[in-house]
Scaffold this motif. Structure first.
Motif, mmCIF file in Angstrom:
data_model
loop_
_atom_site.group_PDB
_atom_site.id
_atom_site.type_symbol
_atom_site.label_atom_id
_atom_site.label_comp_id
_atom_site.label_asym_id
_atom_site.label_seq_id
_atom_site.Cartn_x
_atom_site.Cartn_y
_atom_site.Cartn_z
ATOM 1 N N PHE A 124 0.945 -1.166 0.028
ATOM 2 C CA PHE A 124 0.103 -0.067 -0.059
ATOM 3 C C PHE A 124 0.969 1.402 0.131
ATOM 4 N N LEU A 156 2.393 1.858 -3.477
ATOM 5 C CA LEU A 156 1.375 1.916 -4.418
ATOM 6 C C LEU A 156 0.944 3.547 -4.162
ATOM 7 N N ARG A 172 1.886 6.520 -7.014
ATOM 8 C CA ARG A 172 0.885 7.102 -7.626
ATOM 9 C C ARG A 172 0.947 8.743 -7.297
ATOM 10 N N PHE A 212 0.081 -0.187 -11.588
ATOM 11 C CA PHE A 212 -0.563 0.470 -10.153
ATOM 12 C C PHE A 212 -1.722 -0.958 -10.015
ATOM 13 N N ASP A 213 -1.921 -1.546 -11.186
ATOM 14 C CA ASP A 213 -3.030 -2.618 -10.913
ATOM 15 C C ASP A 213 -2.315 -3.902 -10.537
ATOM 16 N N ASN A 263 -1.915 -3.154 -6.718
ATOM 17 C CA ASN A 263 -3.239 -3.189 -6.132
ATOM 18 C C ASN A 263 -3.476 -4.713 -6.021
ATOM 19 N N GLN A 264 -3.118 -5.712 -6.861
ATOM 20 C CA GLN A 264 -3.534 -7.052 -6.516
ATOM 21 C C GLN A 264 -2.590 -7.604 -5.700
ATOM 22 N N ARG A 296 -4.146 -6.703 -2.147
ATOM 23 C CA ARG A 296 -5.395 -7.429 -1.898
ATOM 24 C C ARG A 296 -4.584 -8.995 -1.223
#
Length: 99
Positions: A12, A15, A19, A87-88, A91-92, A95
């Motif tokens: 996190f 990320l 960003r 970024f994806d 994010n994965q 998660r």
């Protein structure tokens, strides 16, 4: 899920950091070019008022203005490309780490 656990997660933090850097960098580029254009219009309009070549009514100011619009589209496309790739993935990963 605990908000603190998400905020402490390394994925996190990475990320959010990436960003923010990309968003701020692109914003600075767009704002700087736009304000340079506006300041040129305000203080040296003669520079932008010259025609591209003899016999045309299209001036350098119009060309540069269209270039600014194109720059906005380009920066948007670069951000979307980065968001859909790097970024994806982050994010994965986030998660998966929080499961």
């Amino acid at each position: 899920m605990d908000l603190q656990a998400i905020q402490n997660n390394p994925a996190f933090r990475q990320l959010a950091s990436e960003r923010a850097r990309l968003g701020v960098g692109m914003s600075v580029v767009m704002a700087a070019t736009y304000f340079a254009y506006i300041l040129t219009i305000a203080f040296r309009p003669d520079l932008l008022g010259h025609p591209l070549w003899n016999g045309t009514i299209i001036t350098w100011g119009v060309l540069i203005g269209v270039g600014l619009i194109a720059l906005g589209f380009l920066l948007t496309a670069l951000y979307v490309r980065r968001a859909n790739s790097r970024f994806d993935r982050l994010n994965q990963l986030l998660r998966e780490n929080l499961r």
